[in-house]
Design a protein around this motif. Sequence first.
Motif, PDB file in Angstrom:
ATOM      1  N   HIS A 197       5.403   5.914  -3.062  1.00 11.01           N
ATOM      2  CA  HIS A 197       6.530   5.826  -3.996  1.00 11.01           C
ATOM      3  C   HIS A 197       6.092   5.960  -5.453  1.00 11.01           C
ATOM      4  CE1 HIS A 197       9.578   4.593  -0.967  1.00 11.01           C
ATOM      5  NE2 HIS A 197       8.513   4.129  -0.338  1.00 11.01           N
ATOM      6  N   LEU A 198       4.918   5.439  -5.784  1.00  9.35           N
ATOM      7  CA  LEU A 198       4.448   5.503  -7.164  1.00  9.35           C
ATOM      8  C   LEU A 198       3.329   6.527  -7.336  1.00  9.35           C
ATOM      9  CD1 LEU A 198       4.479   1.687  -7.979  1.00  9.35           C
ATOM     10  CD2 LEU A 198       6.143   3.413  -8.673  1.00  9.35           C
ATOM     11  N   HIS A 199       2.871   7.116  -6.238  1.00 10.37           N
ATOM     12  CA  HIS A 199       1.852   8.178  -6.250  1.00 10.37           C
ATOM     13  C   HIS A 199       0.540   7.717  -6.887  1.00 10.37           C
ATOM     14  CE1 HIS A 199       5.156  10.632  -4.933  1.00 10.37           C
ATOM     15  NE2 HIS A 199       5.840  10.356  -6.045  1.00 10.37           N
ATOM     16  N   LEU A 200       0.233   6.443  -6.729  1.00  9.05           N
ATOM     17  CA  LEU A 200      -1.066   5.916  -7.150  1.00  9.05           C
ATOM     18  C   LEU A 200      -1.994   5.987  -5.940  1.00  9.05           C
ATOM     19  CD1 LEU A 200       0.219   2.859  -9.224  1.00  9.05           C
ATOM     20  CD2 LEU A 200      -0.746   4.994 -10.110  1.00  9.05           C
ATOM     21  N   THR A 201      -2.535   7.168  -5.724  1.00  7.35           N
ATOM     22  CA  THR A 201      -3.276   7.437  -4.496  1.00  7.35           C
ATOM     23  C   THR A 201      -4.744   7.027  -4.561  1.00  7.35           C
ATOM     24  OG1 THR A 201      -3.613   9.717  -5.251  1.00  7.35           O
ATOM     25  CG2 THR A 201      -1.733   9.296  -3.804  1.00  7.35           C
ATOM     26  N   GLY A 202      -5.148   6.412  -5.684  1.00  3.31           N
ATOM     27  CA  GLY A 202      -6.523   5.911  -5.739  1.00  3.31           C
ATOM     28  C   GLY A 202      -6.759   4.823  -4.711  1.00  3.31           C
ATOM     29  N   THR A 203      -5.742   4.012  -4.441  1.00  3.59           N
ATOM     30  CA  THR A 203      -5.834   2.986  -3.407  1.00  3.59           C
ATOM     31  C   THR A 203      -5.755   3.677  -2.054  1.00  3.59           C
ATOM     32  OG1 THR A 203      -4.724   1.409  -4.858  1.00  3.59           O
ATOM     33  CG2 THR A 203      -4.816   0.857  -2.518  1.00  3.59           C
ATOM     34  N   LYS A 204      -6.766   3.490  -1.223  1.00  3.47           N
ATOM     35  CA  LYS A 204      -6.880   4.276   0.002  1.00  3.47           C
ATOM     36  C   LYS A 204      -6.345   3.523   1.220  1.00  3.47           C
ATOM     37  CE  LYS A 204      -8.881   7.490  -2.316  1.00  3.47           C
ATOM     38  NZ  LYS A 204      -8.037   8.601  -2.781  1.00  3.47           N
ATOM     39  N   LYS A 205      -5.801   4.305   2.146  1.00  4.48           N
ATOM     40  CA  LYS A 205      -5.407   3.757   3.439  1.00  4.48           C
ATOM     41  C   LYS A 205      -6.522   4.055   4.424  1.00  4.48           C
ATOM     42  CE  LYS A 205      -1.167   3.745   4.967  1.00  4.48           C
ATOM     43  NZ  LYS A 205       0.155   4.062   5.576  1.00  4.48           N
ATOM     44  N   GLY A 206      -7.211   3.010   4.840  1.00  2.85           N
ATOM     45  CA  GLY A 206      -8.315   3.178   5.773  1.00  2.85           C
ATOM     46  C   GLY A 206      -7.881   2.827   7.180  1.00  2.85           C
ATOM     47  N   CYS A 207      -8.133   1.569   7.573  1.00  4.54           N
ATOM     48  CA  CYS A 207      -7.777   1.138   8.929  1.00  4.54           C
ATOM     49  C   CYS A 207      -6.304   0.789   9.050  1.00  4.54           C
ATOM     50  CB  CYS A 207      -8.613  -0.072   9.319  1.00  4.54           C
ATOM     51  SG  CYS A 207      -8.263  -1.553   8.310  1.00  4.54           S
ATOM     52  N   ASP A 208      -5.655   0.417   7.943  1.00  8.02           N
ATOM     53  CA  ASP A 208      -4.257  -0.038   7.926  1.00  8.02           C
ATOM     54  C   ASP A 208      -4.075  -1.317   8.737  1.00  8.02           C
ATOM     55  OD1 ASP A 208      -1.814   0.403   6.704  1.00  8.02           O
ATOM     56  OD2 ASP A 208      -0.964   1.486   8.402  1.00  8.02           O
ATOM     57  N   HIS A 209      -5.164  -2.057   8.950  1.00 10.74           N
ATOM     58  CA  HIS A 209      -5.113  -3.329   9.680  1.00 10.74           C
ATOM     59  C   HIS A 209      -5.827  -4.455   8.931  1.00 10.74           C
ATOM     60  CE1 HIS A 209      -4.072  -0.612  13.000  1.00 10.74           C
ATOM     61  NE2 HIS A 209      -3.548  -1.667  13.583  1.00 10.74           N
ATOM     62  N   GLY A 210      -6.163  -4.236   7.674  1.00 13.38           N
ATOM     63  CA  GLY A 210      -6.826  -5.281   6.907  1.00 13.38           C
ATOM     64  C   GLY A 210      -8.264  -5.537   7.282  1.00 13.38           C
ATOM     65  N   GLN A 211      -8.919  -4.571   7.894  1.00 15.56           N
ATOM     66  CA  GLN A 211     -10.281  -4.789   8.371  1.00 15.56           C
ATOM     67  C   GLN A 211     -11.344  -4.059   7.557  1.00 15.56           C
ATOM     68  OE1 GLN A 211     -10.140  -3.593  12.471  1.00 15.56           O
ATOM     69  NE2 GLN A 211      -8.936  -5.368  13.101  1.00 15.56           N
ATOM     70  N   CYS A 212     -10.942  -3.056   6.737  1.00 15.63           N
ATOM     71  CA  CYS A 212     -11.965  -2.255   6.053  1.00 15.63           C
ATOM     72  C   CYS A 212     -12.018  -2.492   4.554  1.00 15.63           C
ATOM     73  CB  CYS A 212     -11.741  -0.770   6.329  1.00 15.63           C
ATOM     74  SG  CYS A 212     -10.302  -0.063   5.483  1.00 15.63           S
ATOM     75  N   GLY A 213     -10.925  -2.961   3.941  1.00 14.31           N
ATOM     76  CA  GLY A 213     -10.936  -3.251   2.510  1.00 14.31           C
ATOM     77  C   GLY A 213     -10.711  -2.058   1.609  1.00 14.31           C
ATOM     78  N   LEU A 216       0.829  -1.209   0.000  1.00 12.02           N
ATOM     79  CA  LEU A 216       0.000   0.000   0.000  1.00 12.02           C
ATOM     80  C   LEU A 216       0.863   1.258   0.000  1.00 12.02           C
ATOM     81  CD1 LEU A 216      -2.647   1.564   0.300  1.00 12.02           C
ATOM     82  CD2 LEU A 216      -2.542   1.145   2.761  1.00 12.02           C
ATOM     83  N   ASP A 217       1.869   1.305   0.863  1.00 15.13           N
ATOM     84  CA  ASP A 217       2.719   2.492   0.921  1.00 15.13           C
ATOM     85  C   ASP A 217       3.590   2.617  -0.327  1.00 15.13           C
ATOM     86  OD1 ASP A 217       1.751   3.427   3.318  1.00 15.13           O
ATOM     87  OD2 ASP A 217       3.244   2.406   4.536  1.00 15.13           O
ATOM     88  N   ALA A 218       3.995   1.488  -0.898  1.00 10.98           N
ATOM     89  CA  ALA A 218       4.759   1.553  -2.150  1.00 10.98           C
ATOM     90  C   ALA A 218       3.910   2.178  -3.245  1.00 10.98           C
ATOM     91  CB  ALA A 218       5.212   0.155  -2.560  1.00 10.98           C
TER      92      ALA A 218
END
Length: 223
Positions: free
Chosen positions: A84-100, A78-80
């Motif tokens: 690093h690639l600035h593909l910010t469409g993929t969102k960081k939600g819970c950062d624990h694999g719980q929200c999808g 996710l952070d890569a």
Amino acid sequence: MDKVNNKMKDINTGRRDVLIAGALSATAAAMPGMAAAQSANAASITGAPSAPPVMAGVRFDINGKAHALELDTRTTLLDALREHLHLTGTKKGCDHGQCGACTVIVDGQRINSCLTLAVMHEGSTITTIEGLGTPEKLHPMQAAFVAHDGYQCGYCTPGQICSAVAALGEIRRGVPSHVSADLNARPQVTPEELRERMSGNICRCGAYSNIVDAITDVAGRPA
């Protein structure tokens, strides 16, 4: 009575001595750990050098383009993608694999990109929401989400759409789910199947029924 009072004083004094001795012993035992913690804090404050991160090269295909990165081995996929690639469409939600919210498609399988390290995907083919379609040429699932109002705030939508595309792929391949009536039969596109397969993607706004309608539409069946 004086003898009794003196005896009670002696008992209380003895108890106090035991408690004081115990406290002193505990303090002495904790001193090395406290000293180490203070040294670590002092090092961080003064900017003392720490061990450099372990770096590794990784190559993968993302949305049809080859990318090569040199990353800290602790970097999540996710952070890569985002940092690093600035593909910010993929969102960081819970950062624990719980929200999808961070769902992407890796080698045809949907995964939570916050739960996996980038270096684990050497040579992988990865599709993010940016790789499914563009504003000028929407992916059918994106168009269906628009037509059926399958979102409100939109934060979870990229993950929902990636997950929905992969979920229909699972059904086409005959992969059963926990609600499949017959594990040996090809699963059908039903509301129950879709709700089960999409249960890992949380929509805080509650657009679940519209999301099911959108996926059903793409699958070619009446909602």
